[in-house]
Design a protein around this motif. Sequence first.
Motif, PDB file in Angstrom:
ATOM      1  N   THR A  84      45.582 -51.461  -4.886  1.00 29.04           N
ATOM      2  CA  THR A  84      44.602 -51.185  -5.942  1.00 29.04           C
ATOM      3  C   THR A  84      43.461 -52.187  -5.900  1.00 29.04           C
ATOM      4  O   THR A  84      42.278 -51.800  -5.996  1.00 29.04           O
ATOM      5  CB  THR A  84      45.277 -51.240  -7.328  1.00 29.04           C
ATOM      6  OG1 THR A  84      46.324 -50.282  -7.375  1.00 29.04           O
ATOM      7  CG2 THR A  84      44.262 -50.951  -8.430  1.00 29.04           C
ATOM      8  N   LEU A  88      39.487 -51.398  -5.062  1.00 28.59           N
ATOM      9  CA  LEU A  88      38.424 -51.720  -6.015  1.00 28.59           C
ATOM     10  C   LEU A  88      37.336 -52.572  -5.363  1.00 28.59           C
ATOM     11  O   LEU A  88      36.140 -52.359  -5.594  1.00 28.59           O
ATOM     12  CB  LEU A  88      39.014 -52.451  -7.216  1.00 28.59           C
ATOM     13  CG  LEU A  88      39.698 -51.577  -8.275  1.00 28.59           C
ATOM     14  CD1 LEU A  88      40.414 -52.453  -9.291  1.00 28.59           C
ATOM     15  CD2 LEU A  88      38.689 -50.681  -8.976  1.00 28.59           C
ATOM     16  N   LYS A  89      37.742 -53.544  -4.551  1.00 29.15           N
ATOM     17  CA  LYS A  89      36.774 -54.392  -3.868  1.00 29.15           C
ATOM     18  C   LYS A  89      35.909 -53.582  -2.912  1.00 29.15           C
ATOM     19  O   LYS A  89      34.679 -53.754  -2.852  1.00 29.15           O
ATOM     20  CB  LYS A  89      37.498 -55.502  -3.100  1.00 29.15           C
ATOM     21  CG  LYS A  89      38.080 -56.605  -3.981  1.00 29.15           C
ATOM     22  CD  LYS A  89      38.734 -57.676  -3.122  1.00 29.15           C
ATOM     23  CE  LYS A  89      39.272 -58.812  -3.979  1.00 29.15           C
ATOM     24  NZ  LYS A  89      39.942 -59.862  -3.162  1.00 29.15           N
ATOM     25  N   GLU A  91      35.285 -50.345  -3.046  1.00 28.43           N
ATOM     26  CA  GLU A  91      34.425 -49.444  -3.805  1.00 28.43           C
ATOM     27  C   GLU A  91      33.243 -50.196  -4.416  1.00 28.43           C
ATOM     28  O   GLU A  91      32.116 -49.712  -4.409  1.00 28.43           O
ATOM     29  CB  GLU A  91      35.228 -48.760  -4.909  1.00 28.43           C
ATOM     30  CG  GLU A  91      34.442 -47.714  -5.690  1.00 28.43           C
ATOM     31  CD  GLU A  91      35.299 -47.002  -6.724  1.00 28.43           C
ATOM     32  OE1 GLU A  91      34.718 -46.338  -7.600  1.00 28.43           O
ATOM     33  OE2 GLU A  91      36.532 -47.115  -6.667  1.00 28.43           O
ATOM     34  N   LEU A  92      33.522 -51.399  -4.916  1.00 25.20           N
ATOM     35  CA  LEU A  92      32.471 -52.210  -5.522  1.00 25.20           C
ATOM     36  C   LEU A  92      31.425 -52.597  -4.474  1.00 25.20           C
ATOM     37  O   LEU A  92      30.211 -52.541  -4.732  1.00 25.20           O
ATOM     38  CB  LEU A  92      33.087 -53.467  -6.133  1.00 25.20           C
ATOM     39  CG  LEU A  92      32.208 -54.289  -7.092  1.00 25.20           C
ATOM     40  CD1 LEU A  92      31.829 -53.462  -8.310  1.00 25.20           C
ATOM     41  CD2 LEU A  92      32.944 -55.547  -7.534  1.00 25.20           C
ATOM     42  N   LEU A 106      31.082 -49.448 -13.774  1.00 30.08           N
ATOM     43  CA  LEU A 106      31.577 -50.810 -13.851  1.00 30.08           C
ATOM     44  C   LEU A 106      32.625 -50.966 -14.945  1.00 30.08           C
ATOM     45  O   LEU A 106      33.609 -51.690 -14.775  1.00 30.08           O
ATOM     46  CB  LEU A 106      30.424 -51.779 -14.103  1.00 30.08           C
ATOM     47  CG  LEU A 106      30.784 -53.262 -13.917  1.00 30.08           C
ATOM     48  CD1 LEU A 106      31.056 -53.563 -12.452  1.00 30.08           C
ATOM     49  CD2 LEU A 106      29.696 -54.175 -14.442  1.00 30.08           C
ATOM     50  N   ARG A 108      34.686 -48.657 -15.944  1.00 28.37           N
ATOM     51  CA  ARG A 108      35.913 -48.061 -15.421  1.00 28.37           C
ATOM     52  C   ARG A 108      36.590 -49.007 -14.431  1.00 28.37           C
ATOM     53  O   ARG A 108      37.810 -49.168 -14.448  1.00 28.37           O
ATOM     54  CB  ARG A 108      35.587 -46.728 -14.742  1.00 28.37           C
ATOM     55  CG  ARG A 108      36.834 -45.967 -14.291  1.00 28.37           C
ATOM     56  CD  ARG A 108      36.503 -44.670 -13.587  1.00 28.37           C
ATOM     57  NE  ARG A 108      35.788 -43.744 -14.444  1.00 28.37           N
ATOM     58  CZ  ARG A 108      34.512 -43.389 -14.260  1.00 28.37           C
ATOM     59  NH1 ARG A 108      33.817 -43.916 -13.256  1.00 28.37           N
ATOM     60  NH2 ARG A 108      33.939 -42.547 -15.066  1.00 28.37           N
ATOM     61  N   ALA A 109      35.796 -49.653 -13.595  1.00 32.44           N
ATOM     62  CA  ALA A 109      36.354 -50.593 -12.628  1.00 32.44           C
ATOM     63  C   ALA A 109      36.952 -51.809 -13.327  1.00 32.44           C
ATOM     64  O   ALA A 109      37.987 -52.334 -12.906  1.00 32.44           O
ATOM     65  CB  ALA A 109      35.262 -51.037 -11.651  1.00 32.44           C
ATOM     66  N   ASN A 110      36.295 -52.264 -14.404  1.00 30.45           N
ATOM     67  CA  ASN A 110      36.820 -53.391 -15.170  1.00 30.45           C
ATOM     68  C   ASN A 110      38.186 -53.070 -15.769  1.00 30.45           C
ATOM     69  O   ASN A 110      39.092 -53.904 -15.762  1.00 30.45           O
ATOM     70  CB  ASN A 110      35.846 -53.760 -16.296  1.00 30.45           C
ATOM     71  CG  ASN A 110      34.908 -54.885 -15.909  1.00 30.45           C
ATOM     72  OD1 ASN A 110      35.343 -55.997 -15.651  1.00 30.45           O
ATOM     73  ND2 ASN A 110      33.618 -54.589 -15.841  1.00 30.45           N
ATOM     74  N   GLU A 112      40.338 -50.812 -14.685  1.00 34.02           N
ATOM     75  CA  GLU A 112      41.328 -50.689 -13.609  1.00 34.02           C
ATOM     76  C   GLU A 112      41.726 -52.066 -13.084  1.00 34.02           C
ATOM     77  O   GLU A 112      42.902 -52.327 -12.798  1.00 34.02           O
ATOM     78  CB  GLU A 112      40.760 -49.833 -12.480  1.00 34.02           C
ATOM     79  CG  GLU A 112      41.823 -49.398 -11.484  1.00 34.02           C
ATOM     80  CD  GLU A 112      41.332 -48.341 -10.522  1.00 34.02           C
ATOM     81  OE1 GLU A 112      42.099 -47.988  -9.603  1.00 34.02           O
ATOM     82  OE2 GLU A 112      40.188 -47.876 -10.672  1.00 34.02           O
ATOM     83  N   ALA A 113      40.748 -52.969 -12.967  1.00 30.99           N
ATOM     84  CA  ALA A 113      41.050 -54.318 -12.492  1.00 30.99           C
ATOM     85  C   ALA A 113      41.917 -55.063 -13.490  1.00 30.99           C
ATOM     86  O   ALA A 113      42.860 -55.778 -13.111  1.00 30.99           O
ATOM     87  CB  ALA A 113      39.749 -55.085 -12.257  1.00 30.99           C
ATOM     88  N   SER A 192      40.312 -45.618 -20.243  1.00 29.49           N
ATOM     89  CA  SER A 192      39.002 -45.184 -19.742  1.00 29.49           C
ATOM     90  C   SER A 192      38.554 -43.904 -20.434  1.00 29.49           C
ATOM     91  O   SER A 192      37.383 -43.766 -20.828  1.00 29.49           O
ATOM     92  CB  SER A 192      39.056 -44.953 -18.228  1.00 29.49           C
ATOM     93  OG  SER A 192      39.258 -46.158 -17.534  1.00 29.49           O
TER      94      SER A 192
END
Length: 357
Positions: A84, A88-89, A91-92, A106, A108-110, A112-113, A192
């Motif tokens: 995961t 994420l990295k 995708e970012l 961002l 959503r990514a936050n 998930e992280a 989310s």
Amino acid sequence: MAGYWQKRADLRMTQTHEELEANIASILKGYDEALEEIDDSIQRLMIKGKFEMQDPEELLSVKTTQEEIARLNRLLANAQKTTTIRRLKEELTRLAIKARITRKALLRANIEASMARLTQKVEAQMSTGLSGAAETMYNRSIFDLQQQIGYAFPFTKPDNPLIQEIMNENWSGKHWSKRLWGDNKILGENLSRTLSNGMSQGKSYYLMSQELKDVTRSGKYAAVRLVRTEASFVANQAKLTALTNSGVEEFEYVAVLDARTSEVCQENDGRIVKAEDAVFGKNLPPLHPNCRSTFVAELPDDVKEHLTRMSVNPVTGEKEKVSRNMTYEEWKENLYDTYGKATVDASIDKELKRKKT
């Protein structure tokens, strides 16, 4: 005496769960901290509880700042490398190159992280708590068996490979670690969705914050249920390993005697299970989530006949071995038959007075 060992087995399982309370409290704190991380991300898009822009969709489609991207990168850098986190990295990085990272993406990514970091932390805490529960129950089970048969036989303490074997047992169709990651993935998706819906509907920061807390509460419950269910399993698996390694061939199912006991545990209470037929989740506990039942060694009749325990003769003051199945009243009646009631009672009274002084 059989009732005593059933109560002793029940007490051991209660101790297992009580000793995990600190572990559970730490896990719940982790969920609160993850929610605070997410909350902090949301607050950067709002001023005094209102959106910076009147149109939520416009707000969500605005490109984010390099400062916010750098912050998430730092968050990911501090996390252990997992599938995961790596995704994420990647995708970012991809979105940053195309300069297409919106605040919505961002956020959503936050989330998930934060869920990935939380799951890594909880996984480590569960591993520590469960391995401790397994080792403790193994040693307690050996001790209780020694007490039950009246013989302190030698045994080897469980080593790390044995504990890991117990921990890695896939008793319910899916390992607890995979269940944890799956549960928290669903939690992240629900967070989310709740956030996206709230922003689209123009809800206030306070209202969305309360909704996110409600969603997180369900995640907390799932985590605690998982810990307690798996604790029951590893403790009972450790007990089964300890007893079978000691030559025990049969077990008696022991359910907790209170109003909270499930119907399936009520039905199984007192049933005898052969070692070769023992299956967790089928005829040995846990039979369901949050199961508190356990089991106790069922010794053969010919073994029970030869079991003894120590007594102190009140007349002679000498230690004497008597049958393990002998009750206190039976022991006293035997003394009456040997020395006479008056002599025995006088000796007991004398001993009681001596203790008082």
